[in-house]
Write an enzyme that holds these catalytic residues in place. Structure first.
Site, mmCIF file in Angstrom:
data_model
loop_
_atom_site.group_PDB
_atom_site.id
_atom_site.type_symbol
_atom_site.label_atom_id
_atom_site.label_comp_id
_atom_site.label_asym_id
_atom_site.label_seq_id
_atom_site.Cartn_x
_atom_site.Cartn_y
_atom_site.Cartn_z
ATOM 1 N N GLU A 16 0.831 -1.198 0.000
ATOM 2 C CA GLU A 16 0.000 0.000 0.000
ATOM 3 C C GLU A 16 0.864 1.245 0.000
ATOM 4 O OE1 GLU A 16 -3.678 0.412 2.459
ATOM 5 O OE2 GLU A 16 -2.480 1.907 3.537
ATOM 6 N N GLY A 109 -14.824 5.063 5.906
ATOM 7 C CA GLY A 109 -14.002 6.217 6.226
ATOM 8 C C GLY A 109 -14.194 6.632 7.672
ATOM 9 N N ASP A 110 -13.237 7.358 8.203
ATOM 10 C CA ASP A 110 -13.308 7.818 9.590
ATOM 11 C C ASP A 110 -14.356 8.914 9.737
ATOM 12 O OD1 ASP A 110 -11.224 6.103 10.216
ATOM 13 O OD2 ASP A 110 -9.685 7.631 9.830
ATOM 14 N N TYR A 144 -11.313 -6.380 10.398
ATOM 15 C CA TYR A 144 -10.574 -6.003 11.603
ATOM 16 C C TYR A 144 -10.399 -7.220 12.517
ATOM 17 C CZ TYR A 144 -12.048 -1.567 9.681
ATOM 18 O OH TYR A 144 -12.279 -0.522 8.816
ATOM 19 N N GLN A 211 5.552 5.774 15.373
ATOM 20 C CA GLN A 211 4.691 5.232 14.326
ATOM 21 C C GLN A 211 3.783 4.139 14.873
ATOM 22 O OE1 GLN A 211 6.214 2.254 11.748
ATOM 23 N NE2 GLN A 211 5.267 3.136 9.931
#
Length: 290
Positions: A16, A109-110, A144, A211
């Site tokens: 990605e 989406g958030d 998830y 991170q």
């Protein structure tokens, strides 16, 4: 090339990238994709930002560059639906199709200011719309292993996932995880719920303490004690932290390869060296035929 067709014939390797922000140009992002493509991934996914950001246009441009310049690697363009109308979705998908991109990762989406519900409340709504209007599009969706951050019941989470798959999803890509047992338990829950599409395991080789803290907080992934211990041992040395992340990810990858995963997706954070390190690991363990 439909990603679902590739998944029906082999275990896949993919990566990605995210579209440019600030001073990064689309050309620079395309150069990163070229660097990642040296590992011959089956596809490269390109993330998407909605809510008025220019990143949606960048996503389409980068996906088109990948599709046009890096064959046989395919492009998987992200599409989030919160804050988007049917017209927005149509314009975006038709732009993708015109450039030869036929694979879309459909996401809610958030939740954020400016991303209120217009025509789509959940990813399942977007999936059903795409399936009905654009049958030529191969639709991926997120899942998830530790449950979505907004859902505390793991069984309910899988039922929501099953509804999304029933709406027309062709394959799934997991959010990052650091404990493979979480993935295996999730895979078992999916099997019991009759989720029958391929599930690609998403792995992020962490490169720094900051991170891993940021990503774990944003997606709800837990950080095992063994990861914490390795980061403590690495101290403040950035290279030692990156090396610890690479070594840990390679342990995860070797175990996943042994346990018959449908595919492996690397969250490479726009770093071709991360793609190369994981590719070499997967070649060494026989998952990829080098």
């Amino acid at each position: 090339m439909r990603i679902s067709d590739v998944l029906s014939t082999k275990q896949t390797f993919s990566c990605e990238i995210f579209p440019p922000k600030g001073d990064m140009s689309v050309d620079t992002a395309a150069d990163i994709a070229h660097g990642i493509c040296e590992t011959k991934p089956d596809w490269i996914s390109v993330t998407f930002s909605a809510g008025g950001s220019n990143n949606s246009a960048n996503t389409a441009q980068i996906a088109a560059r990948i599709q046009g310049e890096l064959a046989p690697t395919a492009a998987l363009a992200h599409l989030t639906c919160l804050g988007s109308s049917r017209r927005n979705v149509d314009e975006y998908v038709e732009k993708l199709l015109a450039s030869g991109v036929t694979n879309v990762l459909a996401l809610r989406g958030d939740r954020a200011p400016g991303r209120e519900v217009i025509d789509f409340e959940y990813a399942a709504d977007l999936v059903a719309y795409l399936k009905a209007k654009y049958p030529q599009v191969c639709i991926g969706a997120a899942c998830y292993p530790e449950g979505h951050v907004e859902c505390e019941d793991l069984n309910a989470d899988v039922e929501h996932l099953k509804a999304k798959v029933d709406a027309g999803v062709d394959f799934l890509v997991t959010q990052l995880f650091f404990n493979n047992e979480d993935f295996y338990r999730f895979r078992d829950r999916c099997a019991r719920a009759r989720v029958k599409v391929p599930i690609v395991a998403g792995i992020m080789p962490f490169t720094s303490v900051k991170q891993i803290q940021r990503m774990a907080f944003n997606c709800g992934a837990s950080i095992p004690a063994t990861v914490v211990k390795r980061l403590v041992a690495a101290g403040d040395d950035p290279e030692a932290q990156r090396q610890a992340g690479t070594e840990y990810a390679c342990e995860q990858l070797r175990d996943l390869a042994r346990n018959g995963v449908d595919g492996i997706h690397i969250y490479s954070m726009n770093k071709p060296v991360v793609a190369r390190d994981t590719y070499d690991c997967l070649v060494d363990c026989g998952y990829i035929k080098g």
